[in-house]
Design an enzyme around this catalytic site. Structure first.
Site, PDB file in Angstrom:
ATOM      1  N   TYR A 116      -2.794  -0.548  10.361  1.00  0.00           N
ATOM      2  CA  TYR A 116      -3.037  -1.019   8.965  1.00  0.00           C
ATOM      3  C   TYR A 116      -1.738  -0.504   8.370  1.00  0.00           C
ATOM      4  O   TYR A 116      -1.050  -1.458   7.421  1.00  0.00           O
ATOM      5  CB  TYR A 116      -3.990  -0.107   8.036  1.00  0.00           C
ATOM      6  CG  TYR A 116      -4.081  -0.148   6.638  1.00  0.00           C
ATOM      7  CD1 TYR A 116      -4.739  -1.372   6.221  1.00  0.00           C
ATOM      8  CD2 TYR A 116      -3.598   0.718   5.791  1.00  0.00           C
ATOM      9  CE1 TYR A 116      -4.866  -1.881   4.869  1.00  0.00           C
ATOM     10  CE2 TYR A 116      -3.665   0.290   4.278  1.00  0.00           C
ATOM     11  CZ  TYR A 116      -4.268  -0.808   4.050  1.00  0.00           C
ATOM     12  OH  TYR A 116      -4.623  -1.038   2.631  1.00  0.00           O
ATOM     13  N   SER A 171       0.938  -1.237  -0.015  1.00  0.00           N
ATOM     14  CA  SER A 171       0.218  -0.077  -0.124  1.00  0.00           C
ATOM     15  C   SER A 171       0.855   1.177  -0.023  1.00  0.00           C
ATOM     16  O   SER A 171       2.030   1.136   0.393  1.00  0.00           O
ATOM     17  CB  SER A 171      -0.789   0.038   1.414  1.00  0.00           C
ATOM     18  OG  SER A 171      -1.534   1.435   1.447  1.00  0.00           O
TER      19      SER A 171
END
Length: 261
Positions: free
Chosen positions: A156, A143
């Site tokens: 996350y 990501s």
């Protein structure tokens, strides 16, 4: 000398989290490239519906990536259906936003299990097939949060930092072989996961189909790291090389630290 461009026609790919969003678009792009596709997801009805939509060269199986035996069975089922596995895409992931101080233990554990531990499991299971054969390709969905940690997404970001670190370390282990690993770092993608994100003038929202196309390009070229859109790479480099206080100031100025709010 660059790597010879790989022909994907007839290659076998297994994709986790393939029922919707980015995973579905990766499956769609792989099928369009002529690959034989197995998608796995936790919800049986959703994954079967996705496979039916994508066509005859796509099959589906329920999969809980947190369960090592289930993951191994998923890959075995892929090979039973299509033949030896050529590509694994570790795509399954989830996000729980909010300040770390109030995060629920179950939400923390779930993100660690799905976003990081399952990627380690899948990578190892694929390597156990690919290394003896001397060929294969693993794609790990990291990501932009692997490089640009933002407030309210601490766990996350930690998991995605871990995915990038895993991919880079394994790339070193595979040096000199024809087994490849790619880390894909999407920015803000228009999926259910990002519906509550706030806009920031430094962040461009793009469609998940763009990630699918990028993954197929990476498989053909053997790319080590891919940024979608490309400017994510430049932003990540900027935040990495700046001193910590300057990096935090730029994040605040561009509202990048407000995206996960």
């Amino acid at each position: 000398m660059g790597r010879t461009r790989v022909q994907l026609q007839g290659k076998v790919v297994a994709i986790t989290g393939g029922a919707r969003g980015i995973g579905l678009e990766i499956a769609r792009a792989c099928a369009a490239a002529g690959m034989k596709v197995m998608i796995g997801d936790l919800e049986d009805a959703a994954v079967q519906e996705a496979a039916a939509e994508l066509g005859s060269h796509v099959c589906a199986r329920t999969l809980d990536v947190r369960d090592t035996r289930d993951f191994a069975a998923f890959l075995a089922a892929t090979e039973a259906e299509f033949g030896p596995l050529d590509v694994l895409v570790n795509n399954a992931g989830l996000l729980r936003m909010g300040p770390l101080v109030s995060a629920q233990p179950d939400d923390i554990r779930l993100q660690l299990e799905v976003n990081l531990a399952a990627v380690i499991t899948g990578t190892q299971l694929a390597l156990q097939r690919f290394v003896p054969r001397g060929t294969g390709h693993i794609v790990n969905m990291a990501s932009s949060s692997s490089m640009i940690a933002t407030a309210n997404g601490a766990v996350y970001s930690a998991t995605k930092y871990g995915v990038l670190g895993l991919s880079r370390a394994v790339r070193g282990e595979l040096r000199g072989s024809d087994v490849h690993i790619t880390a894909v770092m999407p920015g803000v993608i228009r999926t259910r996961m990002t519906t509550e994100f706030r806009s920031a003038f430094s962040v461009r929202t793009i469609e998940p189909a763009e990630v699918g196309k990028a993954v197929v390009r990476a498989l053909r070229k053997g790319s080590a790291e891919v940024y979608v859109p490309r400017e994510v790479g430049m932003q990540g480099l900027l935040f990495t090389v700046l001193p910590a206080r300057a990096s935090d100031w730029v994040k605040h100025l561009t509202r990048a630290d407000r995206v996960m709010s």
